[in-house]
Scaffold this active site. Structure first.
Site, short mmCIF file in Angstrom:
data_model
loop_
_atom_site.label_atom_id
_atom_site.label_comp_id
_atom_site.label_asym_id
_atom_site.label_seq_id
_atom_site.Cartn_x
_atom_site.Cartn_y
_atom_site.Cartn_z
CG HIS A 203 15.21 -41.49 5.21
ND1 HIS A 203 15.53 -40.36 5.73
CD2 HIS A 203 16.21 -42.16 5.62
CE1 HIS A 203 16.55 -40.18 6.26
NE2 HIS A 203 17.06 -41.38 6.14
CB SER B 295 18.26 -45.87 7.07
OG SER B 295 18.34 -44.37 7.35
N PRO C 257 19.11 -55.71 12.04
CG PRO C 257 18.69 -55.02 9.54
CD PRO C 257 19.23 -56.23 10.56
CG HIS D 262 13.97 -46.93 12.92
ND1 HIS D 262 15.17 -47.84 12.92
CD2 HIS D 262 14.55 -45.76 13.00
CE1 HIS D 262 16.14 -47.11 13.10
NE2 HIS D 262 15.81 -45.75 13.00
CB SER E 297 14.17 -41.08 12.50
OG SER E 297 14.60 -42.29 12.95
#
Length: 251
Positions: free
Chosen positions: A107, A109, A193, A196, A198
């Site tokens: 996902h 965040s 921020p 991205h 992961s």
């Protein structure tokens, strides 16, 4: 027979002399209640929760478990995880770290992990639904590989950074979520921020080792992007609160 008579008649005949005082008034008698049987009543333990990293591939909690606190975060779920298998396999073969693992629930965040107490869950999710209702859906794409290490230096991640177009839409959602978090006096997202997704992780601070092959990982991404990372439309925002999952539709 009057109610007073019932009281006077209660008890054995051997106790009748104790039932009256000298002025013939009634003496109150204390009844001893039976001891309840608690054998079948479930008891909630009060011992501290013990986190065992061996049960989670070496992962440890970033904040302590506390009864009544619900770990919560807002995110965009990536629905095409199976298409990433080839890309992740090639990344793992290229990386000098042997203990890389595939991330669970891949996902993006849109908030930090914060803690909510139970009675705030309903108003929090209502607020989230209200702000999401006015946001347009958009296409999600990725442009590069990046390496991240969490603040506690307990885990390092191989991640895919979103492209410029996707970043603008995601930041709009982050700003809305931050406003809600501020209302509840909860930590907002990071300054500037780097949004991205992961896909691989390892324990400890392995950022230097993984950064050493970053150029090679980006070359693999460019080779596989058309096959593995087809553009998808983001039309939902997700929220996980403890073991509860919420989903809110974009316009």
């Amino acid at each position: 027979m009057s109610g007073l008579s019932y009281i006077c008649d209660y008890g054995s005949s051997s106790e009748d002399s104790d039932a009256y005082l000298e002025d013939n008034s009634v003496k109150a008698k204390k009844l001893k209640l039976p001891t309840p049987n608690l054998g079948n009543v479930p008891v909630v333990g009060t011992e501290d929760h013990v986190d065992d990293p061996d049960l989670h591939k070496g992962r440890t909690r970033v904040f302590p478990h506390k009864r009544g606190d619900w770990a919560s975060y807002v995110y965009i779920r990536y629905p095409e995880e199976e298409n990433l298998a080839t890309l992740m396999s090639r990344f793992m073969a290229e990386c000098p770290v042997s203990d890389l693992h595939v991330c669970d629930d891949i996902h993006i965040s849109l908030s930090r992990t914060v803690t909510l107490i139970y009675h705030l869950i309903t108003p929090f999710t209502k607020s989230l639904k209200n702000v999401v209702d006015g946001i347009d859906s958009f296409d999600l794409g990725f442009e590069s590989v990046k390496i991240y290490c969490n603040e506690e230096k307990s885990r390092t991640f191989v991640s895919l950074a979103v492209d410029h177009f996707s970043n603008k839409f995601l930041l709009k959602i982050v700003d809305k979520v931050d406003d809600i978090l501020a209302d509840y006096k909860l930590p907002t997202f990071y300054d500037n921020p780097s949004l991205h997704m992961s896909i691989l992780w390892t324990t400890g601070d392995k950022k230097a080792e993984l950064t050493s092959v970053l150029e090679n990982l980006n070359n693999i991404l460019y080779q596989e992007v058309e096959k593995c990372l087809k553009t998808i439309t983001v039309d939902k925002v997700n929220c996980k609160i403890g073991n509860k999952f919420y989903q809110f539709a974009l316009q």
